[in-house]
Design a protein around this motif. Structure first.
Motif, PDB file in Angstrom:
ATOM      1  N   GLU A 186      -1.523   5.797 -17.370  1.00 21.86           N
ATOM      2  CA  GLU A 186      -2.981   5.842 -17.270  1.00 21.86           C
ATOM      3  C   GLU A 186      -3.451   5.232 -15.948  1.00 21.86           C
ATOM      4  O   GLU A 186      -4.338   5.771 -15.268  1.00 21.86           O
ATOM      5  CB  GLU A 186      -3.617   5.092 -18.440  1.00 21.86           C
ATOM      6  N   LEU A 187      -2.851   4.110 -15.586  1.00 23.80           N
ATOM      7  CA  LEU A 187      -3.224   3.453 -14.341  1.00 23.80           C
ATOM      8  C   LEU A 187      -2.817   4.290 -13.131  1.00 23.80           C
ATOM      9  O   LEU A 187      -3.522   4.316 -12.113  1.00 23.80           O
ATOM     10  CB  LEU A 187      -2.582   2.063 -14.280  1.00 23.80           C
ATOM     11  N   GLU A 188      -1.683   4.964 -13.253  1.00 21.52           N
ATOM     12  CA  GLU A 188      -1.241   5.840 -12.163  1.00 21.52           C
ATOM     13  C   GLU A 188      -2.290   6.903 -11.854  1.00 21.52           C
ATOM     14  O   GLU A 188      -2.584   7.188 -10.681  1.00 21.52           O
ATOM     15  CB  GLU A 188       0.081   6.522 -12.537  1.00 21.52           C
ATOM     16  N   LEU A 189      -2.848   7.505 -12.886  1.00 23.64           N
ATOM     17  CA  LEU A 189      -3.862   8.551 -12.690  1.00 23.64           C
ATOM     18  C   LEU A 189      -5.093   7.994 -11.983  1.00 23.64           C
ATOM     19  O   LEU A 189      -5.679   8.647 -11.107  1.00 23.64           O
ATOM     20  CB  LEU A 189      -4.250   9.159 -14.039  1.00 23.64           C
ATOM     21  N   LEU A 190      -5.488   6.775 -12.357  1.00 20.95           N
ATOM     22  CA  LEU A 190      -6.647   6.156 -11.728  1.00 20.95           C
ATOM     23  C   LEU A 190      -6.390   5.827 -10.259  1.00 20.95           C
ATOM     24  O   LEU A 190      -7.244   6.049  -9.396  1.00 20.95           O
ATOM     25  CB  LEU A 190      -7.038   4.888 -12.494  1.00 20.95           C
ATOM     26  N   VAL A 191      -5.186   5.297  -9.986  1.00 14.47           N
ATOM     27  CA  VAL A 191      -4.846   4.964  -8.604  1.00 14.47           C
ATOM     28  C   VAL A 191      -4.760   6.231  -7.762  1.00 14.47           C
ATOM     29  O   VAL A 191      -5.218   6.273  -6.607  1.00 14.47           O
ATOM     30  CB  VAL A 191      -3.519   4.171  -8.549  1.00 14.47           C
ATOM     31  N   LYS A 192      -4.165   7.278  -8.345  1.00 13.63           N
ATOM     32  CA  LYS A 192      -4.055   8.549  -7.607  1.00 13.63           C
ATOM     33  C   LYS A 192      -5.430   9.099  -7.239  1.00 13.63           C
ATOM     34  O   LYS A 192      -5.630   9.663  -6.155  1.00 13.63           O
ATOM     35  CB  LYS A 192      -3.286   9.558  -8.457  1.00 13.63           C
ATOM     36  N   LYS A 193      -6.387   8.895  -8.126  1.00 14.42           N
ATOM     37  CA  LYS A 193      -7.734   9.397  -7.886  1.00 14.42           C
ATOM     38  C   LYS A 193      -8.499   8.529  -6.891  1.00 14.42           C
ATOM     39  O   LYS A 193      -9.177   9.049  -5.979  1.00 14.42           O
ATOM     40  CB  LYS A 193      -8.491   9.458  -9.221  1.00 14.42           C
ATOM     41  N   LEU A 194      -8.378   7.198  -7.047  1.00 16.11           N
ATOM     42  CA  LEU A 194      -9.182   6.279  -6.246  1.00 16.11           C
ATOM     43  C   LEU A 194      -8.480   5.799  -4.977  1.00 16.11           C
ATOM     44  O   LEU A 194      -9.143   5.427  -4.003  1.00 16.11           O
ATOM     45  CB  LEU A 194      -9.569   5.058  -7.098  1.00 16.11           C
ATOM     46  N   MET A 195      -7.139   5.770  -4.989  1.00 17.48           N
ATOM     47  CA  MET A 195      -6.381   5.253  -3.847  1.00 17.48           C
ATOM     48  C   MET A 195      -5.241   6.211  -3.506  1.00 17.48           C
ATOM     49  O   MET A 195      -4.069   5.851  -3.580  1.00 17.48           O
ATOM     50  CB  MET A 195      -5.817   3.858  -4.164  1.00 17.48           C
ATOM     51  N   PRO A 196      -5.521   7.417  -3.145  1.00 16.60           N
ATOM     52  CA  PRO A 196      -4.467   8.421  -2.922  1.00 16.60           C
ATOM     53  C   PRO A 196      -3.470   8.027  -1.842  1.00 16.60           C
ATOM     54  O   PRO A 196      -2.302   8.420  -1.908  1.00 16.60           O
ATOM     55  CB  PRO A 196      -5.261   9.671  -2.525  1.00 16.60           C
ATOM     56  N   GLU A 197      -3.909   7.242  -0.857  1.00  8.41           N
ATOM     57  CA  GLU A 197      -2.997   6.870   0.243  1.00  8.41           C
ATOM     58  C   GLU A 197      -1.837   6.007  -0.256  1.00  8.41           C
ATOM     59  O   GLU A 197      -0.731   6.047   0.288  1.00  8.41           O
ATOM     60  CB  GLU A 197      -3.766   6.131   1.356  1.00  8.41           C
ATOM     61  N   ILE A 198      -2.079   5.220  -1.335  1.00  9.11           N
ATOM     62  CA  ILE A 198      -1.013   4.387  -1.900  1.00  9.11           C
ATOM     63  C   ILE A 198       0.053   5.265  -2.536  1.00  9.11           C
ATOM     64  O   ILE A 198       1.255   5.048  -2.365  1.00  9.11           O
ATOM     65  CB  ILE A 198      -1.601   3.398  -2.930  1.00  9.11           C
ATOM     66  N   VAL A 199      -0.365   6.261  -3.268  1.00 17.68           N
ATOM     67  CA  VAL A 199       0.571   7.189  -3.910  1.00 17.68           C
ATOM     68  C   VAL A 199       1.354   7.966  -2.853  1.00 17.68           C
ATOM     69  O   VAL A 199       2.569   8.171  -2.979  1.00 17.68           O
ATOM     70  CB  VAL A 199      -0.182   8.148  -4.842  1.00 17.68           C
ATOM     71  N   GLU A 200       0.679   8.376  -1.796  1.00 16.13           N
ATOM     72  CA  GLU A 200       1.341   9.121  -0.725  1.00 16.13           C
ATOM     73  C   GLU A 200       2.433   8.277  -0.064  1.00 16.13           C
ATOM     74  O   GLU A 200       3.528   8.768   0.218  1.00 16.13           O
ATOM     75  CB  GLU A 200       0.309   9.557   0.318  1.00 16.13           C
ATOM     76  N   LYS A 201       2.137   6.992   0.172  1.00 20.83           N
ATOM     77  CA  LYS A 201       3.145   6.111   0.784  1.00 20.83           C
ATOM     78  C   LYS A 201       4.354   5.928  -0.132  1.00 20.83           C
ATOM     79  O   LYS A 201       5.493   5.874   0.334  1.00 20.83           O
ATOM     80  CB  LYS A 201       2.519   4.754   1.108  1.00 20.83           C
ATOM     81  N   LYS A 202       4.107   5.829  -1.447  1.00 19.03           N
ATOM     82  CA  LYS A 202       5.201   5.694  -2.400  1.00 19.03           C
ATOM     83  C   LYS A 202       6.085   6.928  -2.359  1.00 19.03           C
ATOM     84  O   LYS A 202       7.320   6.839  -2.373  1.00 19.03           O
ATOM     85  CB  LYS A 202       4.664   5.467  -3.815  1.00 19.03           C
ATOM     86  N   GLU A 203       5.468   8.089  -2.310  1.00 18.23           N
ATOM     87  CA  GLU A 203       6.231   9.331  -2.271  1.00 18.23           C
ATOM     88  C   GLU A 203       7.009   9.461  -0.967  1.00 18.23           C
ATOM     89  O   GLU A 203       8.138   9.960  -0.957  1.00 18.23           O
ATOM     90  CB  GLU A 203       5.265  10.511  -2.445  1.00 18.23           C
ATOM     91  N   GLU A 204       6.456   8.974   0.116  1.00 17.74           N
ATOM     92  CA  GLU A 204       7.157   9.000   1.406  1.00 17.74           C
ATOM     93  C   GLU A 204       8.400   8.101   1.356  1.00 17.74           C
ATOM     94  O   GLU A 204       9.463   8.471   1.855  1.00 17.74           O
ATOM     95  CB  GLU A 204       6.211   8.528   2.518  1.00 17.74           C
ATOM     96  N   ARG A 205       8.249   6.929   0.764  1.00 14.05           N
ATOM     97  CA  ARG A 205       9.394   6.025   0.649  1.00 14.05           C
ATOM     98  C   ARG A 205      10.483   6.643  -0.216  1.00 14.05           C
ATOM     99  O   ARG A 205      11.671   6.492   0.061  1.00 14.05           O
ATOM    100  CB  ARG A 205       8.962   4.679   0.042  1.00 14.05           C
ATOM    101  N   ALA A 206      10.073   7.321  -1.288  1.00 14.77           N
ATOM    102  CA  ALA A 206      11.043   7.919  -2.202  1.00 14.77           C
ATOM    103  C   ALA A 206      11.823   9.054  -1.537  1.00 14.77           C
ATOM    104  O   ALA A 206      13.005   9.287  -1.827  1.00 14.77           O
ATOM    105  CB  ALA A 206      10.328   8.445  -3.440  1.00 14.77           C
ATOM    106  N   SER A 207      11.162   9.770  -0.615  1.00 11.73           N
ATOM    107  CA  SER A 207      11.817  10.879   0.063  1.00 11.73           C
ATOM    108  C   SER A 207      12.634  10.395   1.281  1.00 11.73           C
ATOM    109  O   SER A 207      13.537  11.055   1.735  1.00 11.73           O
ATOM    110  CB  SER A 207      10.783  11.904   0.514  1.00 11.73           C
TER     111      SER A 207
END
Length: 456
Positions: free
Chosen positions: A435-456
């Motif tokens: 649930e929190l992930e969805l909220l962060v993705k909506k309100l703080m997309p740059e944080i999710v993008e950085k996480k995905e960059e690190r994972a790749s």
């Protein structure tokens, strides 16, 4: 302070006609008592300390039978955890079923130096045949030593029990096999009237055969007490001290095996180390009879604290083992169990989360991410506040330094308002990470993008 000194007394077997059950200490219709004699013995920490394992013996007998594949995989994990440090020295196997024998054979074929594969048998010659057939170098042997066991279970006198134990011990040593004597129920035994005479004789046999004989002091019902000034039979300090100084057993041949019936298993095991036992016997996750054995992972951390290092052990494997038991073995690990529980380093209190937001060292005793591969977790509920939500974002997305989100961030406030509304509407459960992930993705997309960059 009074010290118990080495005695020149020749302790003879006290072949009593009726059992000494210490009813003044162990009245069955009351909680056991702790008797003090106010005699103190000195600490004598061994230069080398070891951990041994009974996961495949005491652990397995309190669980649904392990498959051969599970036994072998767990054995591999133990080897990886030890990481050639030699600290996790041995593990013991049952030999009674074809499955256990095949698993033991496969583990021996692995060729690992640590942990060494040993066996466990009862004090009879039929059991010993299994050891010889397997070609195992060391075996443990059950030697019940309290009158509860000698008179009530074995239906013998002390003399008959002692003669039986010594007879099979001679056969083991004559075969060139190392012997480990499991003194069952030592914390209810007549230490000077039975244990000392028996162990003294075993040491004589050891010298005659020129083969080391180990002594495992077994606190079968978890009745051992770690405090100073306690009288035998319950004093862990005096049992270890007496084995060393009265019976002449070297520290490197003394081992402690405890149970957790009175919540003292870790303290008792550490006390055994401190007073001269080189080894403590454990099982993974503390799984064992009734309340269980001493958790192996707990003694890894005790070792680290006492020695000031981990001796090259790979502690990340502890987390892997816990996940294996949970997923593969379907074993339910209480979530707040130290070191292995899913939530052992999780905080829910808002004030704690605020502290972690400033510096995680404030409410985390060590770097759980570095040492165990388990980053701190901040759970979000109705009490978390802005600090708790910011701390969850920072820990969940592993944000460091300038990337960290501040509790005063307006987007954090929006999440806080959403959380408040959930509980106002009658919610009683924790806010899920999804649930929190969805909220962060909506309100703080740059944080999710950085996480995905690190994972790749």
């Amino acid at each position: 302070m009074i010290f118990l000194k080495k005695s020149s007394v020749n302790y003879r077997l006290d072949n009593v006609s009726s059992p000494n059950l210490y009813k003044d200490i162990f009245p069955y219709d009351e909680i056991p008592k702790i008797a003090f004699d106010n005699v103190h013995v000195p600490m004598d920490i061994p230069e080398k300390m070891y951990i041994t394992d009974t996961t495949f013996r005491d652990g397995q007998q309190s669980m649904p039978p392990y498959t051969s594949e599970q036994i072998i995989r767990i054995f591999d994990y133990l080897h990886q955890l030890d990481n050639n440090s030699g600290i996790i020295k041995q593990t013991e196997f049952f030999l009674y079923t074809e499955k256990d024998r095949k698993a033991a054979e496969t583990c021996i074929e692995r060729g690992y130096k640590f942990p060494e594969v040993t066996s466990w048998i009862r004090a009879n010659k039929e059991d010993f045949k299994l050891v010889k057939q397997m070609g195992i170098k060391e075996t443990g042997m059950l030697m019940s030593c309290s009158d509860y066991h000698i008179f009530k279970k074995l239906k013998m006198t002390r003399q008959e029990a002692m003669d039986m134990y010594l007879d099979i011990a001679r056969e083991v040593l004559n075969s060139g096999i190392y012997l480990r004597c499991h003194l069952e129920d030592i914390t209810r035994a007549d230490f000077y009237g039975f244990v000392v005479p028996l162990v003294t004789k075993l040491m004589e046999l050891s010298r005659e055969a020129n083969i080391p004989v180990k002594v495992r002091a077994c606190d079968t019902l978890g009745l051992g007490v770690p405090y100073g000034g306690v009288a035998v039979p319950r004093s862990v300090q005096k049992i270890i001290y007496g084995l060393r100084t009265i019976c002449g057993v070297p520290s490197d041949l003394i081992e402690w095996h405890g149970h957790n019936d009175f919540y003292s298993v870790v303290d008792n095991s550490a006390t055994a180390w401190l007073y001269g036992a080189s080894s403590v016997n454990t099982s993974l996750l503390g799984i064992g009879e009734r309340t269980g054995n001493c958790p192996l992972e707990a003694m890894v951390f005790e070792y680290a604290q006492l020695k000031g290092n981990t001796g090259n052990m790979d502690l990340h494997v502890i987390t892997e083992l816990a996940e294996y038991f949970s997923k593969e073995m379907k074993y339910d690990i209480p979530t707040r169990t130290p070191f292995v529980g899913r939530e052992f380093n999780e905080t829910r209190a808002g004030i704690h989360a605020d502290g972690m937001l400033k510096d995680e060292e404030i409410y985390n005793a060590f770097d759980t991410d570095k040492i165990l591969g388990k980053p701190i977790v901040v759970a979000v509920n109705q009490y978390s506040g802005h600090a708790g939500i910011a701390a969850w974002i920072n820990t969940y997305y592993k944000l460091k330094d300038s990337d960290k989100v501040d509790k005063k961030d307006k987007r954090v406030n929006k999440i806080k308002l959403w959380v408040d509304e959930q509980y106002k509407s009658g919610r009683t459960t924790m806010i899920g990470n999804n649930e929190l992930e969805l909220l962060v993705k909506k309100l703080m997309p740059e944080i999710v993008e950085k996480k995905e960059e690190r994972a790749s």
